[in-house]
Design an enzyme around this catalytic site. Structure first.
Site, PDB file in Angstrom:
ATOM      1  N   PRO A 199       0.791  -1.240   0.000  1.00  0.00           N
ATOM      2  CA  PRO A 199       0.000   0.000   0.000  1.00  0.00           C
ATOM      3  C   PRO A 199       0.823   1.292   0.000  1.00  0.00           C
ATOM      4  O   PRO A 199       0.277   2.356   0.279  1.00  0.00           O
ATOM      5  CB  PRO A 199      -0.815  -0.121   1.283  1.00  0.00           C
ATOM      6  CG  PRO A 199       0.091  -0.872   2.211  1.00  0.00           C
ATOM      7  CD  PRO A 199       0.858  -1.838   1.339  1.00  0.00           C
TER       8      PRO A 199
ATOM      9  N   ASP B  25       2.541  -2.588  -8.906  1.00  0.00           N
ATOM     10  CA  ASP B  25       1.972  -3.667  -8.093  1.00  0.00           C
ATOM     11  C   ASP B  25       1.043  -4.482  -8.983  1.00  0.00           C
ATOM     12  O   ASP B  25       0.432  -3.955  -9.903  1.00  0.00           O
ATOM     13  CB  ASP B  25       1.207  -3.132  -6.874  1.00  0.00           C
ATOM     14  CG  ASP B  25       1.112  -4.173  -5.757  1.00  0.00           C
ATOM     15  OD1 ASP B  25       1.926  -4.122  -4.811  1.00  0.00           O
ATOM     16  OD2 ASP B  25       0.238  -5.070  -5.857  1.00  0.00           O
TER      17      ASP B  25
ATOM     18  N   CYS C 139       9.220  -9.305   5.029  1.00  0.00           N
ATOM     19  CA  CYS C 139       8.891  -9.263   6.463  1.00  0.00           C
ATOM     20  C   CYS C 139       8.749 -10.701   6.955  1.00  0.00           C
ATOM     21  O   CYS C 139       7.800 -11.041   7.666  1.00  0.00           O
ATOM     22  CB  CYS C 139       7.650  -8.415   6.734  1.00  0.00           C
ATOM     23  SG  CYS C 139       6.184  -8.939   5.844  1.00  0.00           S
TER      24      CYS C 139
HETATM   25  C1  LIG Z   1       4.945  -6.791   1.236  1.00  0.00           C
HETATM   26  S1  LIG Z   1       3.748  -6.092   0.209  1.00  0.00           S
HETATM   27  C2  LIG Z   1       4.479  -4.580  -0.250  1.00  0.00           C
HETATM   28  C3  LIG Z   1       4.376  -3.488   0.803  1.00  0.00           C
HETATM   29  C4  LIG Z   1       4.807  -2.124   0.269  1.00  0.00           C
HETATM   30  N1  LIG Z   1       6.122  -2.163  -0.332  1.00  0.00           N
HETATM   31  C5  LIG Z   1       4.786  -1.061   1.361  1.00  0.00           C
HETATM   32  O1  LIG Z   1       5.847  -0.735   1.894  1.00  0.00           O
HETATM   33  O2  LIG Z   1       3.720  -0.532   1.645  1.00  0.00           O
HETATM   34  C6  LIG Z   1       3.898  -7.053  -1.229  1.00  0.00           C
HETATM   35  C7  LIG Z   1       3.130  -6.529  -2.442  1.00  0.00           C
HETATM   36  O3  LIG Z   1       3.522  -7.314  -3.581  1.00  0.00           O
HETATM   37  C8  LIG Z   1       2.445  -7.345  -4.466  1.00  0.00           C
HETATM   38  N2  LIG Z   1       2.715  -8.418  -5.419  1.00  0.00           N
HETATM   39  C9  LIG Z   1       2.553  -9.756  -5.261  1.00  0.00           C
HETATM   40  N3  LIG Z   1       2.922 -10.413  -6.377  1.00  0.00           N
HETATM   41  C10 LIG Z   1       3.352  -9.469  -7.258  1.00  0.00           C
HETATM   42  C11 LIG Z   1       3.851  -9.519  -8.588  1.00  0.00           C
HETATM   43  N4  LIG Z   1       4.006 -10.688  -9.220  1.00  0.00           N
HETATM   44  N5  LIG Z   1       4.178  -8.355  -9.187  1.00  0.00           N
HETATM   45  C12 LIG Z   1       4.038  -7.163  -8.559  1.00  0.00           C
HETATM   46  N6  LIG Z   1       3.544  -7.057  -7.302  1.00  0.00           N
HETATM   47  C13 LIG Z   1       3.214  -8.200  -6.657  1.00  0.00           C
HETATM   48  C14 LIG Z   1       1.246  -7.534  -3.568  1.00  0.00           C
HETATM   49  O4  LIG Z   1       0.059  -7.136  -4.229  1.00  0.00           O
HETATM   50  C15 LIG Z   1       1.611  -6.649  -2.374  1.00  0.00           C
HETATM   51  O5  LIG Z   1       1.010  -5.392  -2.508  1.00  0.00           O
END
Ligand SMILES: C[S@@+](CC[C@H](N)C(=O)[O-])C[C@H]1O[C@@H](n2cnc3c(N)ncnc32)[C@H](O)[C@@H]1O
Length: 439
Positions: free
Chosen positions: A263, A282, A380
């Protein structure tokens, strides 16, 4: 369904529903609470529902064991919510914040509105029985490691094999309520100014060493009561996550890709630190909307793209990046203290699939990095396969990647990378590694 409101029946009933949504239906607790709490105006009731549901997540195996033991026969499937009402009440009785009679009264009242109240007697009898037999039941509950720790077996085993010396403290840290970490937007305030604003609003906090933009509150507060939040001068973000910008070694004018942006916490931090040309990518368009909202709130600008980080053909314009951040989807085993439901929602089999996704992203994005540029990989998670294991094999595959060490940053040096375990420096569990592309 009518329920008496006076005894606190409603929050108990809602907490039971939230627990059932997670434990029977696999819904994320935050999601379940968002819809259940929508019609609840009273802030204390909302806080109580959250506290009870989170408490049950931390102690589910013991609660499940105790309530099953107390019931002469399982409740019928149509009455399953009453099982959860008992689970919530037993949790509250064990927690001891409210007098026993008040807890029993609230639970019985909550049952009064269900099926014409015919299960009130059962609820009353089970809870009174618990109060009579509690010492014996507690002793029995403590006989089994999963019940004592409050985690599923697979995760206890996995953390035990990855972190034999630290496993007990990792599991214990996941059962503690975390402090509230804030990030100070240095374009608006320095940390001292933020601390001053916080104390003028009646709160106290401190400035932890080693975290350049962080302020930690000394007590839990309602986040919406904090100054500067609406304007983006302060944001809620754990200290461990705040260290990612240090690993990125940002400078004005760089082209930066945040490949898993939603987010938007780290994207916002990047833009608070330097005037960069940021692409926030994303795969989840709905989550990306939240990034746009957060950015609008704080007056930040980035190029927002929906796409798969593991398949740049769909979104890349062909120009390489100076910095790439992969804040990868992961088991989230480092943030269990913040989201205690994660331990019940994740399965052992999820980890292999996540490791494969992370690897595919690393492979696809490395060629998009300018020679001399830095890629930062973060999770994380506390699991070695997603962290040092993943990056060890990445470095072996890519001879043009050179590890960039940051011994000055908080965390444990692992081979390769930097790991914070849950509770280290009062932070979430987090892994981070920076690699420079040599040619
Ligand atoms: C750990 S969260 C990221 C949190 C964000 N960086 C922050 O600091 O607010 C991981 C994110 O990776 C996205 N995600 C998962 N698979 C993905 C893909 N193949 N390509 C791009 N984004 C992806 C998810 O939708 C999610 O929003």
């Amino acid at each position: 369904m009518k329920r008496a409101e006076s005894s606190g029946a409603r929050p108990r009933w809602l907490a039971a529903q939230a627990c059932r949504a997670v434990l029977d239906r696999g819904q994320a607790l935050d999601e379940a609470l968002a819809s259940l709490l929508d019609p609840v105006a009273d802030g204390r009731d909302r806080a109580l529902v959250r506290r009870l549901a989170n408490g049950v997540m931390r102690d589910w195996p013991a609660l499940d064991f105790i309530v099953r033991n107390l019931l002469e026969r399982p409740v019928k499937s149509g009455d399953r919510i009453v099982f959860y009402l008992l689970v919530v009440a037993v949790h509250e009785l064990r927690d001891g914040r409210e007098p026993d009679h008040a807890v029993v009264h609230a639970a019985v009242d909550a049952a009064a509105g269900f099926r014409g109240g015919r299960l009130r007697g059962l609820v009353n009898a089970v809870l009174r029985n618990f109060l009579r037999r509690r010492d014996g039941l507690e002793a029995q509950a403590a006989e089994e490691p999963a019940r004592l720790a409050g985690y599923p077996h697979w995760l206890i085993d996995r953390i035990g094999s990855d972190w034999p010396a630290q496993a007990e403290s990792i599991l214990a840290a996941g059962n503690r309520v975390p402090p509230l970490w804030l990030r100070v937007n240095r374009r608006r305030w320095n940390r001292e100014q933020a601390l001053e604003a916080i104390s003028q609003a009646g709160f106290s906090g401190h400035l932890p060493k080693g975290f350049a933009d962080a302020l930690v509150l000394d007590e839990r507060v309602r986040v919406s009561a904090l100054p500067g939040l609406a304007e983006g001068a302060l944001s809620v973000q754990d200290g461990a996550a705040q260290l990612v910008v240090e690993e990125l070694e940002l400078a004005d004018g760089q082209r930066v890709l945040d490949a898993c942006a939603a987010p938007g916490g780290k994207s916002a931090h990047i833009l608070e630190r330097a005037d960069v040309d940021l692409t926030a990518l994303d795969i989840d368009a709905d989550r990306l909307v939240r990034v746009e909202e957060n950015f609008a709130r704080a007056g930040l600008k980035a190029r927002m793209l929906t796409g798969d980080a593991a398949d740049p053909r769909g979104w890349w314009d062909g120009r390489r990046f100076d910095r790439i951040l992969i804040d990868a989807p992961c088991s989230a085993t480092g943030v269990i203290r913040r989201h205690p439901d994660i331990r019940w929602l994740r399965r052992a089999s999820d980890v292999d699939a996540l490791v494969a996704t992370q690897r595919a992203m690393l492979e696809a994005l490395w060629p998009l990095l300018e020679p001399g540029g830095i890629l930062v990989y973060a999770t994380c998670s506390v699991l070695v396969a997603e962290n040092a294991g993943q990056m060890q094999s990445f470095l072996e595959r890519h001879v043009d990647a050179r590890l960039v060490d940051h011994p000055e940053l908080p965390g444990r040096a692992v081979a390769p990378g930097r790991q914070l375990l849950p509770g280290d420096e009062d932070c979430d569990g987090f892994y981070c590694l920076a690699a420079r592309r040599l040619h």
